[in-house]
Scaffold this active site. Structure first.
Site, PDB file in Angstrom:
ATOM      1  N   ASN A  14       0.841  -1.212   0.000  1.00  0.00           N
ATOM      2  CA  ASN A  14       0.000   0.000   0.000  1.00  0.00           C
ATOM      3  C   ASN A  14       0.866   1.247   0.000  1.00  0.00           C
ATOM      4  O   ASN A  14       0.532   2.238  -0.653  1.00  0.00           O
ATOM      5  CB  ASN A  14      -0.954  -0.003   1.199  1.00  0.00           C
ATOM      6  CG  ASN A  14      -2.196  -0.829   0.927  1.00  0.00           C
ATOM      7  OD1 ASN A  14      -3.045  -0.444   0.135  1.00  0.00           O
ATOM      8  ND2 ASN A  14      -2.287  -1.995   1.561  1.00  0.00           N
ATOM      9  N   MET A  90       0.776  -2.797  12.267  1.00  0.00           N
ATOM     10  CA  MET A  90       0.188  -3.883  13.043  1.00  0.00           C
ATOM     11  C   MET A  90       0.285  -3.693  14.555  1.00  0.00           C
ATOM     12  O   MET A  90       0.479  -4.650  15.289  1.00  0.00           O
ATOM     13  CB  MET A  90       0.850  -5.220  12.639  1.00  0.00           C
ATOM     14  CG  MET A  90       0.743  -5.538  11.174  1.00  0.00           C
ATOM     15  SD  MET A  90      -0.980  -5.653  10.604  1.00  0.00           S
ATOM     16  CE  MET A  90      -1.415  -7.256  11.274  1.00  0.00           C
ATOM     17  N   ILE A  92      -1.773  -1.924  17.930  1.00  0.00           N
ATOM     18  CA  ILE A  92      -2.982  -1.255  18.401  1.00  0.00           C
ATOM     19  C   ILE A  92      -2.565   0.055  19.066  1.00  0.00           C
ATOM     20  O   ILE A  92      -1.642   0.072  19.886  1.00  0.00           O
ATOM     21  CB  ILE A  92      -3.749  -2.160  19.380  1.00  0.00           C
ATOM     22  CG1 ILE A  92      -4.266  -3.388  18.618  1.00  0.00           C
ATOM     23  CG2 ILE A  92      -4.900  -1.402  20.036  1.00  0.00           C
ATOM     24  CD1 ILE A  92      -4.913  -4.438  19.491  1.00  0.00           C
ATOM     25  N   HIS A 109      -8.290  -1.448   5.967  1.00  0.00           N
ATOM     26  CA  HIS A 109      -8.513  -2.760   6.563  1.00  0.00           C
ATOM     27  C   HIS A 109      -9.029  -3.707   5.475  1.00  0.00           C
ATOM     28  O   HIS A 109      -9.914  -3.335   4.695  1.00  0.00           O
ATOM     29  CB  HIS A 109      -9.542  -2.647   7.700  1.00  0.00           C
ATOM     30  CG  HIS A 109      -9.772  -3.958   8.392  1.00  0.00           C
ATOM     31  ND1 HIS A 109      -8.852  -4.492   9.277  1.00  0.00           N
ATOM     32  CD2 HIS A 109     -10.780  -4.854   8.290  1.00  0.00           C
ATOM     33  CE1 HIS A 109      -9.307  -5.665   9.702  1.00  0.00           C
ATOM     34  NE2 HIS A 109     -10.470  -5.903   9.123  1.00  0.00           N
ATOM     35  N   LEU A 144     -10.818  -0.796  17.768  1.00  0.00           N
ATOM     36  CA  LEU A 144     -10.037  -1.468  16.736  1.00  0.00           C
ATOM     37  C   LEU A 144     -10.841  -1.663  15.448  1.00  0.00           C
ATOM     38  O   LEU A 144     -11.967  -2.164  15.484  1.00  0.00           O
ATOM     39  CB  LEU A 144      -9.570  -2.837  17.263  1.00  0.00           C
ATOM     40  CG  LEU A 144      -8.747  -3.678  16.288  1.00  0.00           C
ATOM     41  CD1 LEU A 144      -7.388  -3.033  16.047  1.00  0.00           C
ATOM     42  CD2 LEU A 144      -8.598  -5.105  16.781  1.00  0.00           C
ATOM     43  N   ASP A 145     -10.245  -1.278  14.336  1.00  0.00           N
ATOM     44  CA  ASP A 145     -10.863  -1.450  13.014  1.00  0.00           C
ATOM     45  C   ASP A 145     -12.294  -0.929  12.995  1.00  0.00           C
ATOM     46  O   ASP A 145     -13.234  -1.612  12.550  1.00  0.00           O
ATOM     47  CB  ASP A 145     -10.820  -2.930  12.581  1.00  0.00           C
ATOM     48  CG  ASP A 145      -9.389  -3.400  12.408  1.00  0.00           C
ATOM     49  OD1 ASP A 145      -8.531  -2.594  12.025  1.00  0.00           O
ATOM     50  OD2 ASP A 145      -9.128  -4.591  12.680  1.00  0.00           O
TER      51      ASP A 145
END
Ligand code: GRF
Length: 217
Positions: A14, A90, A92, A109, A144-145
C-alpha cells in the site's frame, strides 16, 4: 498539496501504491516520512528507494504500550504531517494517541467493515461463505478497526478461491482506494458528521466501489 506520514509494519505494498500516486500527481500529497515499528519491514527499503526519510520506533524497546505511543507521536510530529496514514501498521494504538490525531488519522482494513475486524480476514470470509468481500478505508477511532468509513471496494468471492487468491483480489482494490481516499482528504472533500463521512461534490453519488469498475468520482 498536503503532507503525509505513513506508518507500516511489513511488506509495504500500500505504501508503494501511495508513493506511485504521489509521484504521478494522482494524489495531491507529498509523503514526508515513513515510520515502521519493525526494523526489518520491507517497506522501509521502498521508501528509501524513493528518497523518503524513514524512521524505526521498535515497539519491543518499550515496556508499556503508552510509552511506545508517545515515542511514535514524537516521531510523527517531527515530520509535522497534515495526515497520518496507517498502511499495514500492526500495532494497536491507545486512546490518547488516537485523540491526538483525531480526524487526520486513517487506516485501511482488508474487509468490508464492520464485518471481520481484526486478523485473518480473508480466511474468516471464506469460512463464513460470504459472496462479497473487500476492503475499507476509514478514519481511526479508539475502537479497533472501527471508525467513519471513507471508501469501500467490494470484490466477489469465487468458488475456487483460497486465502491467497482472495487476498490478492482484495489487495488490488486496496491499491486503488487508498490513494483515492487520500486524494479526497487532500482536496478537502470529506465531510465528517455524526460518525459518517460524506463526499463533497460527488461525481457519482456515492463512495462504494464495485471491483473492477470504479464508480465513484
Ligand atoms: C493490507 O492488507 C492492509 O489492508 C492491512 O495490512 C495489509 C498490509 O499490506 N492493514 P502491505 O504492507 O500494504 O503490503
Amino acid at each position: 498539496m498536503i503532507t503525509l506520514v505513513i506508518l507500516i509494519s511489513g511488506r509495504g505494498s500500500n505504501l508503494t501504491s501511495l508513493l506511485n500516486a504521489a509521484a504521478s500527481g494522482a494524489m495531491p500529497a507529498r509523503i514526508v516520512g515513513v515510520i515502521s515499528n519493525r526494523p526489518d519491514a520491507l517497506g522501509l527499503q521502498t521508501a528509501e528507494a524513493h528518497g523518503v526519510p524513514t524512521c524505526v520506533i521498535d515497539h519491543r524497546g518499550f515496556a508499556e504500550r503508552e510509552q511506545f505511543d508517545v515515542a511514535l507521536a514524537a516521531a510523527i510530529d517531527g515530520f509535522a504531517p497534515d495526515l497520518v496514514v496507517l498502511a499495514g501498521f500492526m500495532r494497536i494504538l491507545g486512546k490518547a494517541f488516537v485523540r491526538r490525531y483525531e480526524n487526520r488519522l486513517i487506516n485501511i482494513h482488508p474487509s468490508l467493515l464492520p464485518a471481520f475486524p481484526g486478523l485473518h480476514t480473508h480466511r474468516r470470509a471464506l469460512a463464513e461463505g460470504v459472496r462479497i468481500h473487500g476492503c475499507t478505508v476509514h478514519f481511526v477511532t479508539p475502537d479497533l478497526d472501527h471508525g467513519p468509513v471513507i471508501v469501500q471496494a467490494a470484490v466477489p468471492v469465487l468458488d475456487d478461491d483460497d486465502e491467497a487468491t482472495l487476498a490478492a483480489r482484495v489487495l488490488a482494490q486496496e491499491h486503488q482506494v487508498y490513494p483515492l481516499a487520500v486524494r479526497w482528504f487532500a482536496e478537502g472533500r470529506l465531510r465528517l458528521r455524526d460518525g459518517r463521512v460524506s463526499l463533497d461534490a460527488p461525481q457519482a453519488g456515492g463512495v462504494v466501489l464495485i471491483a473492477p469498475q470504479l464508480v465513484a468520482g
